[in-house]
Design a protein around this motif. Structure first.
Motif, PDB file in Angstrom:
ATOM      1  N   THR A 108     -15.753 -72.742  -9.341  1.00 21.21           N
ATOM      2  CA  THR A 108     -15.035 -71.712  -8.587  1.00 21.21           C
ATOM      3  C   THR A 108     -15.249 -70.355  -9.230  1.00 21.21           C
ATOM      4  N   ILE A 109     -15.355 -69.350  -8.397  1.00 23.09           N
ATOM      5  CA  ILE A 109     -15.379 -67.966  -8.832  1.00 23.09           C
ATOM      6  C   ILE A 109     -14.648 -67.166  -7.758  1.00 23.09           C
ATOM      7  N   GLY A 110     -13.695 -66.345  -8.176  1.00 18.47           N
ATOM      8  CA  GLY A 110     -12.910 -65.660  -7.165  1.00 18.47           C
ATOM      9  C   GLY A 110     -12.079 -64.510  -7.680  1.00 18.47           C
ATOM     10  N   LEU A 111     -11.225 -64.024  -6.794  1.00 20.56           N
ATOM     11  CA  LEU A 111     -10.325 -62.912  -7.077  1.00 20.56           C
ATOM     12  C   LEU A 111      -8.897 -63.332  -6.773  1.00 20.56           C
ATOM     13  N   GLU A 112      -7.982 -62.800  -7.562  1.00 18.81           N
ATOM     14  CA  GLU A 112      -6.557 -63.036  -7.321  1.00 18.81           C
ATOM     15  C   GLU A 112      -5.831 -61.703  -7.461  1.00 18.81           C
ATOM     16  N   TYR A 113      -4.934 -61.452  -6.517  1.00 18.76           N
ATOM     17  CA  TYR A 113      -4.156 -60.216  -6.540  1.00 18.76           C
ATOM     18  C   TYR A 113      -2.679 -60.559  -6.579  1.00 18.76           C
ATOM     19  N   VAL A 114      -2.009 -60.132  -7.650  1.00 21.86           N
ATOM     20  CA  VAL A 114      -0.573 -60.307  -7.771  1.00 21.86           C
ATOM     21  C   VAL A 114       0.066 -59.035  -7.219  1.00 21.86           C
ATOM     22  N   VAL A 115       0.836 -59.173  -6.152  1.00 21.07           N
ATOM     23  CA  VAL A 115       1.447 -58.022  -5.487  1.00 21.07           C
ATOM     24  C   VAL A 115       2.453 -57.369  -6.437  1.00 21.07           C
ATOM     25  N   PRO A 116       2.263 -56.077  -6.771  1.00 16.04           N
ATOM     26  CA  PRO A 116       3.204 -55.403  -7.671  1.00 16.04           C
ATOM     27  C   PRO A 116       4.621 -55.390  -7.091  1.00 16.04           C
ATOM     28  N   ASN A 117       5.597 -55.608  -7.948  1.00 15.93           N
ATOM     29  CA  ASN A 117       7.020 -55.596  -7.579  1.00 15.93           C
ATOM     30  C   ASN A 117       7.396 -56.651  -6.548  1.00 15.93           C
ATOM     31  N   ALA A 118       6.562 -57.684  -6.406  1.00 13.85           N
ATOM     32  CA  ALA A 118       6.871 -58.789  -5.494  1.00 13.85           C
ATOM     33  C   ALA A 118       6.393 -60.089  -6.146  1.00 13.85           C
ATOM     34  N   PRO A 119       7.044 -61.187  -5.894  1.00  7.87           N
ATOM     35  CA  PRO A 119       6.657 -62.441  -6.557  1.00  7.87           C
ATOM     36  C   PRO A 119       5.579 -63.235  -5.811  1.00  7.87           C
ATOM     37  N   PHE A 120       4.521 -62.560  -5.360  1.00 11.18           N
ATOM     38  CA  PHE A 120       3.477 -63.224  -4.597  1.00 11.18           C
ATOM     39  C   PHE A 120       2.104 -62.937  -5.173  1.00 11.18           C
ATOM     40  N   ALA A 121       1.224 -63.933  -5.092  1.00 10.15           N
ATOM     41  CA  ALA A 121      -0.168 -63.781  -5.481  1.00 10.15           C
ATOM     42  C   ALA A 121      -1.037 -64.273  -4.327  1.00 10.15           C
ATOM     43  N   LEU A 122      -2.087 -63.532  -4.037  1.00  8.64           N
ATOM     44  CA  LEU A 122      -3.062 -63.888  -3.013  1.00  8.64           C
ATOM     45  C   LEU A 122      -4.381 -64.163  -3.707  1.00  8.64           C
ATOM     46  N   ALA A 123      -5.052 -65.242  -3.329  1.00  8.80           N
ATOM     47  CA  ALA A 123      -6.304 -65.605  -3.985  1.00  8.80           C
ATOM     48  C   ALA A 123      -7.367 -65.954  -2.955  1.00  8.80           C
ATOM     49  N   VAL A 124      -8.603 -65.612  -3.282  1.00 10.66           N
ATOM     50  CA  VAL A 124      -9.760 -65.995  -2.477  1.00 10.66           C
ATOM     51  C   VAL A 124     -10.878 -66.349  -3.457  1.00 10.66           C
ATOM     52  N   ASP A 125     -11.563 -67.459  -3.183  1.00 13.15           N
ATOM     53  CA  ASP A 125     -12.645 -67.837  -4.080  1.00 13.15           C
ATOM     54  C   ASP A 125     -13.709 -68.674  -3.380  1.00 13.15           C
ATOM     55  N   TRP A 126     -14.862 -68.713  -4.028  1.00  6.96           N
ATOM     56  CA  TRP A 126     -15.980 -69.539  -3.586  1.00  6.96           C
ATOM     57  C   TRP A 126     -15.891 -70.826  -4.381  1.00  6.96           C
ATOM     58  N   ARG A 127     -15.968 -71.997  -3.714  1.00  8.36           N
ATOM     59  CA  ARG A 127     -15.749 -73.297  -4.355  1.00  8.36           C
ATOM     60  C   ARG A 127     -16.870 -74.289  -4.030  1.00  8.36           C
ATOM     61  N   PRO A 128     -18.077 -74.075  -4.514  1.00  7.10           N
ATOM     62  CA  PRO A 128     -19.135 -75.061  -4.247  1.00  7.10           C
ATOM     63  C   PRO A 128     -18.804 -76.410  -4.890  1.00  7.10           C
TER      64      PRO A 128
END
Length: 153
Positions: A108-128
């Motif tokens: 896997t290789i990807g990006l994750e964004y933790v929303v500032p001042n909110a308890p949420f994380a969004l992730a997208v990745d490539w998973r061969p």
């Protein structure tokens, strides 16, 4: 002169560390695994052992198949964007369905964004994935993950 030196030291140290809002210790939510071979959806958790090393686990369901997978990831932030990290990792998976068991190794290789001042994380990745079935093997390059996690510190 001492005040100027202390200010320079503080600026230098703050530039080298990530803000507290950009990381979390544990997160859980939903993962959507899409690409060749169909779409799978299920619960997903991520636990940080320290600021860079994490373990992920997922239980995915789709097209008469249930998959259990675990992944180790190395995570590193982008100092320019608070809350954005890239990650790279690998791990095993086991799929059950139609009376058979299928083993896989996934990168896997990807990006994750933790929303500032909110308890949420969004992730997208490539998973061969590299699949092992009976005495045969095959490779699926077109697999991608989309994740939404609720985060805890």
């Amino acid at each position: 002169m001492s005040l100027a030196a202390a200010c320079m030291l503080a600026i230098n140290l703050s530039a080298q560390t990530e803000p507290a809002l950009s990381s979390y210790r544990f997160g859980g939510g939903i993962l959507i695994d899409v690409g060749d071979g169909g779409t799978m959806v299920g619960p997903h958790v991520k636990y940080f052992f320290d600021s860079n090393n994490a373990g992920e686990a997922a239980l995915l369901f789709g097209r008469g198949v249930t998959t259990v997978q675990g992944i180790y990831t190395y995570n590193l932030g982008f100092p320019e964007v608070d809350g954005l990290k890239w990650n790279i990792g690998a791990g095993p998976g086991v799929s059950f369905g139609s009376g058979s068991t299928l083993f896989s190794l996934m990168g896997t290789i990807g990006l994750e964004y933790v929303v500032p001042n909110a308890p949420f994380a969004l992730a997208v990745d490539w998973r061969p994935r590299f699949y092992i079935y009976d005495s045969e093997t095959y490779f699926e390059a077109a697999r991608f993950g989309l994740g939404l996690r609720y985060t805890f510190n």
